[in-house]
Design a protein around this motif. Structure first.
Motif: not given
Length: 371
Positions: A206-211
């Motif tokens: 699954a894809l996440y945005e770090k910030k």
């Protein structure tokens, strides 16, 4: 002098078009879905536009504007020197199976290759910076795509419904992703991202945005019938809810209600803005918890449960702002007074006009689920 967006869209019997020298402006592919149109004629001396092998280009911007849907052949190589693919330029070109884009090309416009359902491969150059909204949507035969190093942005639903797409690797240069670009890609089981990517990461595919600690995309082809969002994730995109078969109708009403609530606390109750906002977030969290309990534990369909909390939120907002869609009869009125007696009490826990009806509604939900 001008032709608007999609001006001749779907003119199936249109076979020839000649553009006059006085034409200076053309909108998004005016000849989309003209399946009998094999070429677009333009004078060699036209001051603004040019045609190469029947395909229409704009001279100044070096943009490909329109690839005729009826053009013979199942492959096409965009000429060298072209810098961009215009909006809907190849849209609904059902015969194309492969397209090669030249080095130097920097952008692909919105819907550029949408509904090219025979397209199996597309070669993206290293110079490419951006892919627009829905650029490859409904390209059901596209099995893989290599996103080049140097790509910085992918638009909303860029690869929506690419049913055969099985693998995607995001380059380290990518800094911006729109609303789930891989929405409804039923064969996509994971999204690969370098462990050192500065902006994004993948956990279990699954894809996440770090910030922002936001879950951006859960691949539709990922195996398993359950999923636990990792600890530390603060937000989930609305698309994720829809992808997993659910829907939340209460979002806008809850936003409106909590906005009214925060404003009331700050302006009328004398609370500081910070405290009022914090309490507003808590109220929104409670409504979300009610939605979760009704759908996951009480097993009420999400459509019904969130429709109920939507109505409740709108009602609470109306109470706070003292706005009513109509004037209710008083409890002592001969006509309609029974409604207020049953659903609204004069005062409860020090609150005048306590919305007993909301709790009646929740009770009905629970009874319906048990039955």
């Amino acid at each position: 002098t001008s032709i608007g967006d999609s001006a001749f869209i779907g003119c199936d019997s249109l076979t020839t078009v000649t553009l006059p020298d006085g034409l200076t402006s053309i909108g998004a592919n005016p000849f989309s879905s003209c399946y009998s149109l094999a070429k677009i004629d333009v004078s060699p001396d036209h001051p603004v536009f040019a045609q190469i092998d029947g395909v229409l280009y704009e001279k100044a911007t070096k943009a490909l504007i329109c690839y005729p849907a009826g053009k013979a052949g199942d492959s096409f190589a965009v000429p060298n020197g072209i810098l961009s693919i215009g909006e809907s330029a190849f849209s609904v070109c059902s015969s194309l199976t492969s397209v090669t884009l030249p080095d130097g090309l920097t952008s692909i416009g919105d819907y550029a290759f949408s509904v090219c359902f025979s397209l199996t491969s597309v070669t993206l150059p290293g110079s490419l910076n951006s892919i627009g909204d829905c650029a490859f949507s409904d390209c059901g035969s596209l099995t893989s795509v290599t996103l080049p190093d140097g790509l910085t942005s992918i638009g909303d639903y860029a690869f929506d419904s690419c049913d055969s797409l099985t693998s995607v690797t995001l380059p380290d240069s990518l800094t911006s992703i729109g609303t789930n670009p891989f929405f409804n890609c039923d064969s996509l089981a994971k999204i690969d991202v370098s462990p050192d990517h500065p902006v994004f990461e993948q956990i279990d595919g699954a894809l996440y945005e770090k910030k922002s600690k936001t879950l951006i995309c859960y691949p539709a082809g990922k195996e398993g019938d359950s999923f636990a969002v990792p600890d530390g994730i603060l937000a989930i995109g609305e698309t994720f809810v829809i992808m997993t078969g659910g829907i939340d109708l209460s979002v806008s009403a809850v936003c409106g209600f909590t906005g009214c609530f925060v404003s009331y606390l700050n302006a009328n109750a004398g609370m500081s803005a910070g405290v009022a906002i914090l309490l507003g977030l808590i109220v929104a969290l409670i409504v979300g918890l009610i939605n979760g309990v009704l759908t996951a534990i009480v097993d009420i369909p999400d459509f019904i449960a969130t429709l109920g909390t939507q109505m409740m939120s709108m009602g609470f907002g109306s109470i706070i702002t003292k706005v009513q869609s109509q004037t209710w009869p008083t409890a002592t009125a001969e006509v309609g007074g029974w409604f207020k007696k049953v659903f609204i009490r004069a005062e409860l826990f020090g609150i005048k006009g306590f919305p007993v009806g909301a709790f009646w509604l929740i009770g009905f939900f629970i009874i319906a689920a048990l039955i």
